[in-house]
Motif scaffolding. Structure first.
Motif, PDB file in Angstrom:
ATOM      1  N   ILE A  43     -67.779  26.812  16.767  1.00 21.35           N
ATOM      2  CA  ILE A  43     -67.667  26.902  18.301  1.00 21.35           C
ATOM      3  C   ILE A  43     -66.444  26.249  18.768  1.00 21.35           C
ATOM      4  O   ILE A  43     -65.466  26.643  19.519  1.00 21.35           O
ATOM      5  N   LEU A  44     -66.462  25.094  18.357  1.00 18.57           N
ATOM      6  CA  LEU A  44     -65.502  24.113  18.946  1.00 18.57           C
ATOM      7  C   LEU A  44     -64.013  24.508  18.266  1.00 18.57           C
ATOM      8  O   LEU A  44     -62.852  24.314  18.831  1.00 18.57           O
ATOM      9  N   ALA A  45     -64.139  24.861  17.101  1.00 16.85           N
ATOM     10  CA  ALA A  45     -62.966  25.440  16.414  1.00 16.85           C
ATOM     11  C   ALA A  45     -62.060  26.566  16.977  1.00 16.85           C
ATOM     12  O   ALA A  45     -60.954  26.514  17.299  1.00 16.85           O
ATOM     13  N   ALA A  46     -63.092  27.426  17.420  1.00 14.29           N
ATOM     14  CA  ALA A  46     -62.533  28.616  18.103  1.00 14.29           C
ATOM     15  C   ALA A  46     -62.171  28.121  19.376  1.00 14.29           C
ATOM     16  O   ALA A  46     -60.928  28.826  19.749  1.00 14.29           O
ATOM     17  N   ILE A  47     -63.019  27.444  20.284  1.00 15.50           N
ATOM     18  CA  ILE A  47     -62.253  27.029  21.690  1.00 15.50           C
ATOM     19  C   ILE A  47     -60.909  26.527  21.643  1.00 15.50           C
ATOM     20  O   ILE A  47     -60.091  26.429  22.210  1.00 15.50           O
ATOM     21  N   ALA A  48     -60.864  25.439  20.611  1.00 12.35           N
ATOM     22  CA  ALA A  48     -59.478  24.830  20.173  1.00 12.35           C
ATOM     23  C   ALA A  48     -58.271  25.606  19.804  1.00 12.35           C
ATOM     24  O   ALA A  48     -57.189  25.471  20.156  1.00 12.35           O
ATOM     25  N   VAL A  87     -52.496  18.702  18.526  1.00  9.39           N
ATOM     26  CA  VAL A  87     -53.558  17.953  18.926  1.00  9.39           C
ATOM     27  C   VAL A  87     -54.866  18.968  18.959  1.00  9.39           C
ATOM     28  O   VAL A  87     -55.981  18.941  18.145  1.00  9.39           O
ATOM     29  N   LEU A  88     -54.446  20.249  19.428  1.00  5.75           N
ATOM     30  CA  LEU A  88     -55.526  21.154  19.449  1.00  5.75           C
ATOM     31  C   LEU A  88     -55.783  21.857  17.825  1.00  5.75           C
ATOM     32  O   LEU A  88     -56.922  22.024  17.578  1.00  5.75           O
ATOM     33  N   ILE A  89     -54.649  22.030  17.187  1.00  3.37           N
ATOM     34  CA  ILE A  89     -54.637  22.487  15.695  1.00  3.37           C
ATOM     35  C   ILE A  89     -55.785  21.507  14.973  1.00  3.37           C
ATOM     36  O   ILE A  89     -56.457  21.775  14.012  1.00  3.37           O
ATOM     37  N   THR A  90     -55.495  20.189  15.235  1.00  6.61           N
ATOM     38  CA  THR A  90     -56.352  18.998  14.633  1.00  6.61           C
ATOM     39  C   THR A  90     -57.826  19.158  14.913  1.00  6.61           C
ATOM     40  O   THR A  90     -58.608  19.030  14.033  1.00  6.61           O
ATOM     41  N   ILE A  91     -58.058  19.314  16.373  1.00  6.67           N
ATOM     42  CA  ILE A  91     -59.547  19.654  16.786  1.00  6.67           C
ATOM     43  C   ILE A  91     -60.149  20.550  16.048  1.00  6.67           C
ATOM     44  O   ILE A  91     -61.302  20.453  15.704  1.00  6.67           O
ATOM     45  N   VAL A 104     -51.935  35.679  16.977  1.00  8.78           N
ATOM     46  CA  VAL A 104     -52.159  35.214  15.690  1.00  8.78           C
ATOM     47  C   VAL A 104     -53.440  34.260  15.820  1.00  8.78           C
ATOM     48  O   VAL A 104     -54.566  34.146  15.023  1.00  8.78           O
ATOM     49  N   PHE A 105     -53.145  33.375  17.030  1.00 10.81           N
ATOM     50  CA  PHE A 105     -54.300  32.334  17.320  1.00 10.81           C
ATOM     51  C   PHE A 105     -55.629  32.761  17.950  1.00 10.81           C
ATOM     52  O   PHE A 105     -56.590  32.572  17.706  1.00 10.81           O
ATOM     53  N   VAL A 106     -55.261  33.924  18.859  1.00  8.09           N
ATOM     54  CA  VAL A 106     -56.431  34.487  19.642  1.00  8.09           C
ATOM     55  C   VAL A 106     -57.270  35.096  18.749  1.00  8.09           C
ATOM     56  O   VAL A 106     -58.576  35.016  18.776  1.00  8.09           O
ATOM     57  N   VAL A 107     -56.832  35.850  17.919  1.00 13.56           N
ATOM     58  CA  VAL A 107     -57.576  36.806  17.138  1.00 13.56           C
ATOM     59  C   VAL A 107     -58.216  35.670  15.920  1.00 13.56           C
ATOM     60  O   VAL A 107     -59.664  36.039  15.808  1.00 13.56           O
ATOM     61  N   SER A 108     -57.849  34.767  15.517  1.00 14.52           N
ATOM     62  CA  SER A 108     -58.525  33.708  14.499  1.00 14.52           C
ATOM     63  C   SER A 108     -59.556  33.105  15.284  1.00 14.52           C
ATOM     64  O   SER A 108     -60.850  32.769  14.767  1.00 14.52           O
ATOM     65  N   GLY A 109     -59.283  32.840  16.523  1.00 15.41           N
ATOM     66  CA  GLY A 109     -60.316  32.155  17.349  1.00 15.41           C
ATOM     67  C   GLY A 109     -61.546  33.054  17.655  1.00 15.41           C
ATOM     68  O   GLY A 109     -62.941  32.741  17.777  1.00 15.41           O
ATOM     69  N   VAL A 110     -61.289  34.500  17.922  1.00 17.91           N
ATOM     70  CA  VAL A 110     -62.390  35.351  18.162  1.00 17.91           C
ATOM     71  C   VAL A 110     -63.231  35.534  17.040  1.00 17.91           C
ATOM     72  O   VAL A 110     -64.475  35.555  17.137  1.00 17.91           O
ATOM     73  N   LEU A 111     -62.796  35.675  15.677  1.00 18.85           N
ATOM     74  CA  LEU A 111     -63.303  35.696  14.507  1.00 18.85           C
ATOM     75  C   LEU A 111     -64.064  34.445  14.288  1.00 18.85           C
ATOM     76  O   LEU A 111     -65.203  34.690  13.741  1.00 18.85           O
ATOM     77  N   CYS A 112     -63.609  33.303  14.437  1.00 20.07           N
ATOM     78  CA  CYS A 112     -64.425  32.096  14.463  1.00 20.07           C
ATOM     79  C   CYS A 112     -65.577  32.075  15.089  1.00 20.07           C
ATOM     80  O   CYS A 112     -66.739  31.794  14.746  1.00 20.07           O
TER      81      CYS A 112
END
Length: 422
Positions: A306-311, A326-330, A390-398
């Protein structure tokens, strides 16, 4: 004399178990360096072979889909023939494939070496799951599994600066060849230290003389297997976005030099190195405190996803490069909490006769997500010329992965694996 004898036996058992874990940790580091070397050399190889983003996406995924498919027979092979033989053949073949990658002359020859690499590497983490179930109890399994699975995070943490240095020093071809040689050294360590007859060195109740046959389809179609697999697909996608496209993102979109991108990309992966044992420790601690084993494993798994997706979702909307990193690191830290825990969960959820097969099934699912990430990213970039989606799709899938993991509630029993009666 009795006390000395007891202490000596305990010490030998402890030393042996953790020696094997250390050899597998070393192996897992090389395993992942061989996977991500192409990502580091991405732009250089693309220029040399004149490849567009879609071709590069296909080349980056050439390892993934054979690896994913090979996990299905790999689990069965490990259960049938044992860890020693399958590990040895696997690492020798993947090391030779990596060396061959240093001699390729174009897209197709590189594609073939990456396919062979994927097939040969498939049994490795399945063997890791079997070893931790065989030698470690529930209360130790999380941290033992996390140590083995630290390898990918260590590899990816040091891969950008290390492989960039090797590539500048000896060229990308020399980088490939040198990594393959190190893999052969790991094979020699395995021959020296791994022993098969260690039944009297474990207090784990999983040891048994008779191992009934596993009904593959009954295992594959079990509800627990489905929730586990969907979770792996969703959560692996975001990981492999970073593994395959992060250096390119930093150079092409954030304007960094190759050297700057190498060091910047190392920061999130180093955070992942720290996160893996933390996830294992959290789950083991919760078990010692009396929490149900499955629930204890899912706390860092679901929470981390959940945290990975939000970041990850807002990364490309952040103008400041430092805050983007920083967001990628989180995101990488949070997602890495689940890595070792999931392999411990394989042993927790399944009977001894099915550990290898189930490990293969769930790793097959992980690399469906891993295969989709570089291909999907290539197509999104080709059609939108932007990393936004690219990042939005990956967050939703996570997030989908987190929900699926949360639905795991039942262990797979031996009786669940019996052939279906007609």
């Amino acid at each position: 004399m009795i006390k000395v004898s007891i202490f000596k036996g305990w010490r030998e058992r402890f030393d042996y178990r953790w020696t094997i874990v250390m050899v597998m940790l070393f192996g897992s580091i090389i395993n992942y360096l061989d996977r991500v070397n192409l990502s580091i050399a991405n732009t250089t190889i693309a220029k040399e072979f004149i490849l567009d983003p879609i071709q590069m996406g296909l080349l980056l995924s050439a390892f993934m889909w054979p690896y994913s498919l090979a996990n299905l027979p790999a689990g069965w092979l490990v259960d049938k023939y044992g860890a020693k033989k399958i590990f040895l053949w696997g690492i020798l073949i993947w090391s030779l494939a990596t060396i061959a990658g240093g001699f390729v002359q174009g897209f197709m020859s590189m594609y073939i070496t990456r396919m062979i690499l994927g097939i040969a590497e498939a049994p490795f983490f399945i063997i890791g799951g079997q070893v931790t179930q065989q030698y470690f109890s529930h209360e130790e399994r999380g941290i033992a599994s996390s140590v083995i699975n630290l390898g990918p995070k260590i590899a990816n943490g040091f891969a950008p600066p290390l492989l960039t240095f090797l590539m500048i020093w000896m060229g990308w071809r020399g980088m490939f060849i040198s990594l393959g040689v190190v893999g052969i050294i790991v094979a020699l360590l395995w021959i020296k230290y791994y022993k098969e007859d260690v039944n009297d060195w474990t207090t784990s109740p999983v040891q048994q003389e008779y191992k009934p046959k596993v009904n593959f389809w009954a295992l594959f179609n079990h509800p627990t297997s489905w929730w586990f697999n969907i979770g792996n697909i969703g959560s692996s996608y975001v990981f492999w976005l970073y593994f395959t496209w992060l250096p390119t993102y930093l150079t092409t979109h954030r304007g960094m030099s190759l050297t700057q991108a190498g060091w910047a990309a190392a920061i999130p992966f180093i955070a992942g190195v720290i996160a893996v044992p933390i996830g294992g420790w959290i789950s083991d601690y919760l078990i010692r405190r009396g929490m149900n084993v499955i629930s204890a494993r899912l706390v860092p798994t679901v929470g981390g996803c959940i945290l990975a997706a939000i970041a990850v979702i807002p990364v490309n909307y952040i103008q400041d490069t430092t805050w983007a990193i920083v967001l990628i690191t989180i995101s990488l830290f949070a997602g890495a909490l689940r890595v070792g825990v999931l392999w411990a969960l394989v042993g927790d959820l399944t009977p001894p006769e099915a550990v290898g097969t189930f490990g293969g099934i769930q790793n097959f699912a992980s690399f469906i997500g891993a295969t989709l990430a570089p291909i999907g990213t290539g197509y999104i970039l080709q059609t939108t010329n932007s990393f936004d989606y690219v990042f939005v799709v990956s967050g939703v899938l996570c997030l989908v992965g987190a929900i699926s993991y949360a639905l795991i509630s039942k262990k797979i029993r031996s009786e669940d694996l019996l052939p279906t009666k007609k």
